[in-house]
Design a protein around this motif. Structure first.
Motif, PDB file in Angstrom:
ATOM      1  N   ILE A 130      87.571  53.185  59.506  1.00  7.13           N
ATOM      2  CA  ILE A 130      86.821  51.978  59.136  1.00  7.13           C
ATOM      3  C   ILE A 130      85.769  51.661  60.196  1.00  7.13           C
ATOM      4  N   GLU A 131      86.171  51.786  61.468  1.00  9.19           N
ATOM      5  CA  GLU A 131      85.246  51.475  62.563  1.00  9.19           C
ATOM      6  C   GLU A 131      84.115  52.508  62.639  1.00  9.19           C
ATOM      7  N   VAL A 132      84.433  53.780  62.397  1.00  9.79           N
ATOM      8  CA  VAL A 132      83.407  54.827  62.410  1.00  9.79           C
ATOM      9  C   VAL A 132      82.319  54.515  61.389  1.00  9.79           C
ATOM     10  N   ARG A 133      82.731  54.140  60.181  1.00  5.41           N
ATOM     11  CA  ARG A 133      81.756  53.847  59.127  1.00  5.41           C
ATOM     12  C   ARG A 133      80.972  52.570  59.420  1.00  5.41           C
ATOM     13  N   ARG A 134      81.646  51.587  60.003  1.00  5.35           N
ATOM     14  CA  ARG A 134      80.945  50.352  60.351  1.00  5.35           C
ATOM     15  C   ARG A 134      79.887  50.626  61.413  1.00  5.35           C
ATOM     16  N   LEU A 135      80.262  51.373  62.437  1.00  2.00           N
ATOM     17  CA  LEU A 135      79.324  51.648  63.525  1.00  2.00           C
ATOM     18  C   LEU A 135      78.141  52.479  63.042  1.00  2.00           C
ATOM     19  N   ILE A 136      78.411  53.474  62.209  1.00  2.00           N
ATOM     20  CA  ILE A 136      77.318  54.295  61.694  1.00  2.00           C
ATOM     21  C   ILE A 136      76.357  53.441  60.881  1.00  2.00           C
ATOM     22  N   GLY A 137      76.901  52.486  60.125  1.00  7.10           N
ATOM     23  CA  GLY A 137      76.048  51.577  59.371  1.00  7.10           C
ATOM     24  C   GLY A 137      75.187  50.724  60.280  1.00  7.10           C
ATOM     25  N   VAL A 138      75.784  50.212  61.357  1.00  6.74           N
ATOM     26  CA  VAL A 138      75.028  49.404  62.325  1.00  6.74           C
ATOM     27  C   VAL A 138      73.942  50.245  62.977  1.00  6.74           C
ATOM     28  N   ILE A 139      74.310  51.449  63.388  1.00  3.68           N
ATOM     29  CA  ILE A 139      73.350  52.319  64.069  1.00  3.68           C
ATOM     30  C   ILE A 139      72.245  52.757  63.117  1.00  3.68           C
ATOM     31  N   GLN A 140      72.592  52.961  61.854  1.00  3.02           N
ATOM     32  CA  GLN A 140      71.572  53.330  60.873  1.00  3.02           C
ATOM     33  C   GLN A 140      70.537  52.226  60.728  1.00  3.02           C
ATOM     34  N   SER A 141      70.989  50.988  60.735  1.00  2.00           N
ATOM     35  CA  SER A 141      70.045  49.868  60.621  1.00  2.00           C
ATOM     36  C   SER A 141      69.160  49.775  61.847  1.00  2.00           C
ATOM     37  N   GLU A 236      73.909  45.622  73.069  1.00  2.00           N
ATOM     38  CA  GLU A 236      74.528  44.314  72.855  1.00  2.00           C
ATOM     39  C   GLU A 236      75.099  44.213  71.442  1.00  2.00           C
ATOM     40  N   VAL A 237      74.361  44.735  70.466  1.00  2.00           N
ATOM     41  CA  VAL A 237      74.843  44.728  69.080  1.00  2.00           C
ATOM     42  C   VAL A 237      76.137  45.540  68.952  1.00  2.00           C
ATOM     43  N   LEU A 238      76.205  46.653  69.677  1.00  2.00           N
ATOM     44  CA  LEU A 238      77.382  47.513  69.619  1.00  2.00           C
ATOM     45  C   LEU A 238      78.537  46.989  70.463  1.00  2.00           C
ATOM     46  N   GLY A 239      78.255  46.039  71.334  1.00  2.00           N
ATOM     47  CA  GLY A 239      79.303  45.483  72.183  1.00  2.00           C
ATOM     48  C   GLY A 239      79.465  46.189  73.512  1.00  2.00           C
ATOM     49  N   LEU A 240      78.523  47.079  73.843  1.00  2.00           N
ATOM     50  CA  LEU A 240      78.598  47.794  75.122  1.00  2.00           C
ATOM     51  C   LEU A 240      78.074  46.950  76.276  1.00  2.00           C
ATOM     52  N   LEU A 241      77.239  45.961  75.963  1.00  2.00           N
ATOM     53  CA  LEU A 241      76.739  45.029  76.970  1.00  2.00           C
ATOM     54  C   LEU A 241      76.931  43.609  76.457  1.00  2.00           C
ATOM     55  N   LYS A 242      77.259  42.705  77.365  1.00  2.00           N
ATOM     56  CA  LYS A 242      77.363  41.308  76.985  1.00  2.00           C
ATOM     57  C   LYS A 242      75.959  40.738  76.817  1.00  2.00           C
TER      58      LYS A 242
END
Length: 259
Positions: A130-141, A236-242
């Motif tokens: 579920i997380e893989v697909r969510r992240l790929i969707g975010v990164i695609q955008s 920041e969108v991915l949560g790697l940076l605050k």
């Protein structure tokens, strides 16, 4: 000094779940035999053997099915010293008796390698998918908003296929600079989630393990032709940076609360 003649070998690397790695190299000889070398990832591979009746192509495929990833062609001398293209030999790097032992600068990143070993329980594997697909969707955008064309990374489809049915799996591969920083940020984000039983490792061609702290990986960002400020919004969108605190916005949302 005949034993120190350099020869070209194909070098492969296997990443262990604890972050360590081991190397295996192979070359074909004029008489039709092959020679292999192996050992922990280092500037020297001490193990050596000679074999007949097997093709280099076949034995390389066997190693790749076991999780070894092709690193590149290197030179190895008769004592097992490994030299990457463009680097001087280990022997020439040895300091002379009159030399000053100045610190050697960290070499620039030239390649990134990654592995994942998923042995998690089924519920975790479902969440991972579920997380893989969510992240790929975010990164695609995010990618759609970037004007710079980038070579596609085959890892996207590898991850989608591997997590589709929530089975255990192992994957490995490489990220090239022309493929952009997004695949690396994707893997870092998954690693930072800490899924129990899912071991994700990333390293440079010199076997330096990478952390999930972007602030200490400036050389990797440079490898992709970018820097921390340029990728901050995506991170920041991915949560790697605050997210940075915008004081102007924060102040505008408050009433006069001074006492």
């Amino acid at each position: 000094m005949g034993g120190l003649v350099m020869a070209v070998w194909s070098l492969f690397r296997y990443r262990n779940s604890d972050g360590s790695s081991k190397d295996w190299a192979v070359k074909s000889n004029p008489d039709g035999s092959i020679t292999t070398r192996w050992g922990k990832t280092a500037s020297k591979l001490p193990g050596v053997s000679h074999r007949n009746g097997v093709r280099q192509f076949d034995i390389e495929k066997q190693k790749q099915t076991k999780g070894y990833v092709f690193v590149g062609e290197v030179e190895i001398d008769g004592e097992g010293n490994v030299v990457f293209p463009g680097k001087t030999s280990a022997l020439s790097q040895m300091p002379g008796p009159d030399s000053n032992l100045a610190p050697v600068p960290t070499p620039p990143v030239e390649a990134l390698y990654w592995t994942v070993d998923c042995r998690a329980e089924r519920a975790v594997r479902v969440d991972l998918g579920i997380e893989v697909r969510r992240l790929i969707g975010v990164i695609q955008s995010v990618s759609d908003q970037q004007s710079k064309p980038q070579q596609d990374w085959d890892g996207w489809q590898q991850w989608l296929d591997a997590t589709l049915n929530a089975e255990t799996f192992e994957l490995s591969g490489q990220i090239k600079s022309v493929q952009g920083v997004l695949p690396w940020l994707f893997l870092l984000t998954l690693k930072s989630k800490g899924f129990k039983g899912v071991e994700i490792a990333m390293a440079t061609e010199t076997a330096r393990d990478l952390s999930v702290d972007l602030k200490v990986e400036q050389d990797v960002l440079a490898f992709f032709g970018t820097d921390l400020d340029s990728i901050r919004e995506t991170a920041e969108v991915l949560g790697l940076l605050k997210p940075r605190l915008n004081l102007a916005v924060a102040m505008s949302d408050t009433d006069d609360c001074w006492f």
